[in-house]
Design a protein around this motif. Structure first.
Motif, PDB file in Angstrom:
ATOM      1  N   ALA A  38       5.933 -20.613  33.029  1.00  0.00           N
ATOM      2  CA  ALA A  38       6.456 -20.088  31.761  1.00  0.00           C
ATOM      3  C   ALA A  38       7.980 -20.005  31.810  1.00  0.00           C
ATOM      4  O   ALA A  38       8.676 -20.439  30.883  1.00  0.00           O
ATOM      5  CB  ALA A  38       5.869 -18.695  31.507  1.00  0.00           C
ATOM      6  N   GLY A  39       8.487 -19.466  32.932  1.00  0.00           N
ATOM      7  CA  GLY A  39       9.944 -19.303  33.065  1.00  0.00           C
ATOM      8  C   GLY A  39      10.647 -20.643  33.043  1.00  0.00           C
ATOM      9  O   GLY A  39      11.691 -20.808  32.397  1.00  0.00           O
ATOM     10  N   VAL A  40      10.059 -21.621  33.738  1.00  0.00           N
ATOM     11  CA  VAL A  40      10.691 -22.948  33.782  1.00  0.00           C
ATOM     12  C   VAL A  40      10.657 -23.594  32.393  1.00  0.00           C
ATOM     13  O   VAL A  40      11.574 -24.334  32.015  1.00  0.00           O
ATOM     14  CB  VAL A  40      10.028 -23.823  34.880  1.00  0.00           C
ATOM     15  N   GLY A  41       9.630 -23.283  31.611  1.00  0.00           N
ATOM     16  CA  GLY A  41       9.600 -23.764  30.212  1.00  0.00           C
ATOM     17  C   GLY A  41      10.867 -23.327  29.489  1.00  0.00           C
ATOM     18  O   GLY A  41      11.553 -24.136  28.849  1.00  0.00           O
ATOM     19  N   VAL A  73      10.952 -32.018  26.173  1.00  0.00           N
ATOM     20  CA  VAL A  73       9.518 -32.346  26.135  1.00  0.00           C
ATOM     21  C   VAL A  73       8.781 -31.702  27.319  1.00  0.00           C
ATOM     22  O   VAL A  73       7.708 -31.116  27.147  1.00  0.00           O
ATOM     23  CB  VAL A  73       9.308 -33.883  26.116  1.00  0.00           C
ATOM     24  N   TRP A  74       9.391 -31.736  28.501  1.00  0.00           N
ATOM     25  CA  TRP A  74       8.747 -31.057  29.642  1.00  0.00           C
ATOM     26  C   TRP A  74       8.691 -29.549  29.402  1.00  0.00           C
ATOM     27  O   TRP A  74       7.751 -28.870  29.817  1.00  0.00           O
ATOM     28  CB  TRP A  74       9.489 -31.357  30.966  1.00  0.00           C
ATOM     29  N   LEU A  80       3.187 -24.967  27.152  1.00  0.00           N
ATOM     30  CA  LEU A  80       1.803 -25.151  26.681  1.00  0.00           C
ATOM     31  C   LEU A  80       0.817 -24.857  27.813  1.00  0.00           C
ATOM     32  O   LEU A  80      -0.178 -24.141  27.636  1.00  0.00           O
ATOM     33  CB  LEU A  80       1.614 -26.590  26.166  1.00  0.00           C
ATOM     34  N   PHE A  81       1.133 -25.395  28.991  1.00  0.00           N
ATOM     35  CA  PHE A  81       0.267 -25.159  30.148  1.00  0.00           C
ATOM     36  C   PHE A  81       0.145 -23.655  30.401  1.00  0.00           C
ATOM     37  O   PHE A  81      -0.953 -23.123  30.573  1.00  0.00           O
ATOM     38  CB  PHE A  81       0.849 -25.873  31.386  1.00  0.00           C
ATOM     39  N   HIS A  82       1.293 -22.978  30.376  1.00  0.00           N
ATOM     40  CA  HIS A  82       1.307 -21.524  30.618  1.00  0.00           C
ATOM     41  C   HIS A  82       0.442 -20.788  29.588  1.00  0.00           C
ATOM     42  O   HIS A  82      -0.359 -19.922  29.934  1.00  0.00           O
ATOM     43  CB  HIS A  82       2.758 -21.030  30.587  1.00  0.00           C
ATOM     44  N   GLY A  83       0.595 -21.158  28.316  1.00  0.00           N
ATOM     45  CA  GLY A  83      -0.155 -20.480  27.251  1.00  0.00           C
ATOM     46  C   GLY A  83      -1.661 -20.671  27.421  1.00  0.00           C
ATOM     47  O   GLY A  83      -2.433 -19.707  27.395  1.00  0.00           O
ATOM     48  N   LEU A  84      -2.073 -21.940  27.639  1.00  0.00           N
ATOM     49  CA  LEU A  84      -3.512 -22.240  27.750  1.00  0.00           C
ATOM     50  C   LEU A  84      -4.098 -21.591  29.009  1.00  0.00           C
ATOM     51  O   LEU A  84      -5.182 -21.002  28.982  1.00  0.00           O
ATOM     52  CB  LEU A  84      -3.736 -23.756  27.784  1.00  0.00           C
ATOM     53  N   GLN A  88      -7.030 -18.750  29.150  1.00  0.00           N
ATOM     54  CA  GLN A  88      -8.249 -19.065  29.896  1.00  0.00           C
ATOM     55  C   GLN A  88      -8.518 -17.998  30.970  1.00  0.00           C
ATOM     56  O   GLN A  88      -9.642 -17.560  31.159  1.00  0.00           O
ATOM     57  CB  GLN A  88      -8.086 -20.472  30.498  1.00  0.00           C
ATOM     58  N   ARG A  89      -7.442 -17.526  31.625  1.00  0.00           N
ATOM     59  CA  ARG A  89      -7.597 -16.496  32.674  1.00  0.00           C
ATOM     60  C   ARG A  89      -7.979 -15.138  32.093  1.00  0.00           C
ATOM     61  O   ARG A  89      -8.648 -14.338  32.727  1.00  0.00           O
ATOM     62  CB  ARG A  89      -6.282 -16.342  33.436  1.00  0.00           C
ATOM     63  N   MET A  90      -7.514 -14.888  30.852  1.00  0.00           N
ATOM     64  CA  MET A  90      -7.782 -13.584  30.231  1.00  0.00           C
ATOM     65  C   MET A  90      -9.256 -13.390  29.895  1.00  0.00           C
ATOM     66  O   MET A  90      -9.774 -12.294  29.958  1.00  0.00           O
ATOM     67  CB  MET A  90      -6.993 -13.459  28.928  1.00  0.00           C
ATOM     68  N   GLY A  91      -9.900 -14.475  29.498  1.00  0.00           N
ATOM     69  CA  GLY A  91     -11.278 -14.340  29.013  1.00  0.00           C
ATOM     70  C   GLY A  91     -11.246 -13.894  27.557  1.00  0.00           C
ATOM     71  O   GLY A  91     -10.229 -13.345  27.090  1.00  0.00           O
ATOM     72  N   ALA A  92     -12.394 -14.092  26.869  1.00  0.00           N
ATOM     73  CA  ALA A  92     -12.422 -13.912  25.404  1.00  0.00           C
ATOM     74  C   ALA A  92     -12.013 -12.505  24.954  1.00  0.00           C
ATOM     75  O   ALA A  92     -11.205 -12.349  24.039  1.00  0.00           O
ATOM     76  CB  ALA A  92     -13.799 -14.256  24.885  1.00  0.00           C
TER      77      ALA A  92
END
Ligand code: HEM
Length: 204
Positions: A38-41, A73-74, A80-84, A88-92
């Motif tokens: 996230a930080g590198v984003g 773009v990176w 995006l990777f961080h968000g998804l 996913q780790r949080m659970g519904a």
């Protein structure tokens, strides 16, 4: 080649960020990787935006201007990777309460992602031709809006840590997010300086 070079650079940055979190005492490998990504984003978005200013003021940096698009773009893909990954780790159940939480840190994050997605889609010569140079350049400036939204997202999440650090009289290493906030501040500062320099140059 530029894709690979900028991609490798991003991976190295993630490694450095991850190391910083580790030195700070945070030992959860997966969580650190997520926070580092996230930080590198944010760092990549800042780099993409500051390159115009840096190359204007310092000629030696001209050869780096080609990386502007690739860093942006990176920056989108790492965010995006961080968000998804986070969702996913949080659970519904946790994700739902996080999405509905106030202040709307999630909404800021999604809005930032949408702007970055749009910028990624138009970051090519075909889009530049279709939109015309003037509009294309104007739209690319929305990168600053994405940066602001991303900063609201992590700033609101981390402001208590910043307060604790400042109240402690700068005890230990600063929170990574505080360093990011300073970088964002510098990015906007450089934009203002560039704008002023361009106006002065126009008048003379
Ligand atoms: C669906 C999208 C997103 C979700 C659900 C999300 C969620 C989160 C959460 C829960 C944290 C805290 C992580 C932890 O403490 O373990 C976090 C931190 C962070 N997020 Fe996001 N985020 C999203 C998108 C973004 C985007 C688009 C950006 C950047 C443009 C971003 C930048 C950051 C940063 C910089 C941090 C803090 C890093 C640090 O403390 O060093 N996030 N995010």
């Amino acid at each position: 080649m530029l894709w690979i070079k900028s991609g490798l650079f991003s991976v190295i940055l993630i490694g450095v960020y991850w190391g910083y979190l580790f030195i700070q005492g945070s030992e959860n490998v997966g969580r650190n990787l997520n926070i580092a990504t996230a930080g590198v984003g944010i760092i990549l978005i800042c780099l993409s935006l500051v390159l115009s200013g840096i190359t204007y003021f310092f000629d030696f940096a001209d050869r780096f201007i080609v990386y502007r698009k690739y860093f942006g773009v990176w920056g989108f893909f790492t965010s995006l990777f961080h968000g998804l990954y986070t969702l996913q780790r949080m659970g519904a159940q946790r994700a739902t309460s996080y999405i509905l939480s106030a202040p709307p840190v999630f909404l800021y994050a999604v809005a930032a992602l949408l702007v970055l997605l749009m910028l990624t889609i138009i970051s090519n010569t075909t889009a530049a031709r279709m939109l015309g140079n003037v509009w294309w350049r104007r739209l690319l400036r929305l990168g600053y809006v994405a940066l602001l939204l991303g900063t609201l997202h992590f700033g609101l999440l981390r402001i208590d840590r910043w307060k604790t650090y400042l109240d402690s009289g700068f005890d230990g290493l600063p929170p990574s997010s505080l360093i990011l906030a300073l970088l964002v501040f510098a990015t906007f500062g450089l934009r203002i300086l560039l704008e002023l320099a361009l106006r002065i140059a126009k008048k003379t």
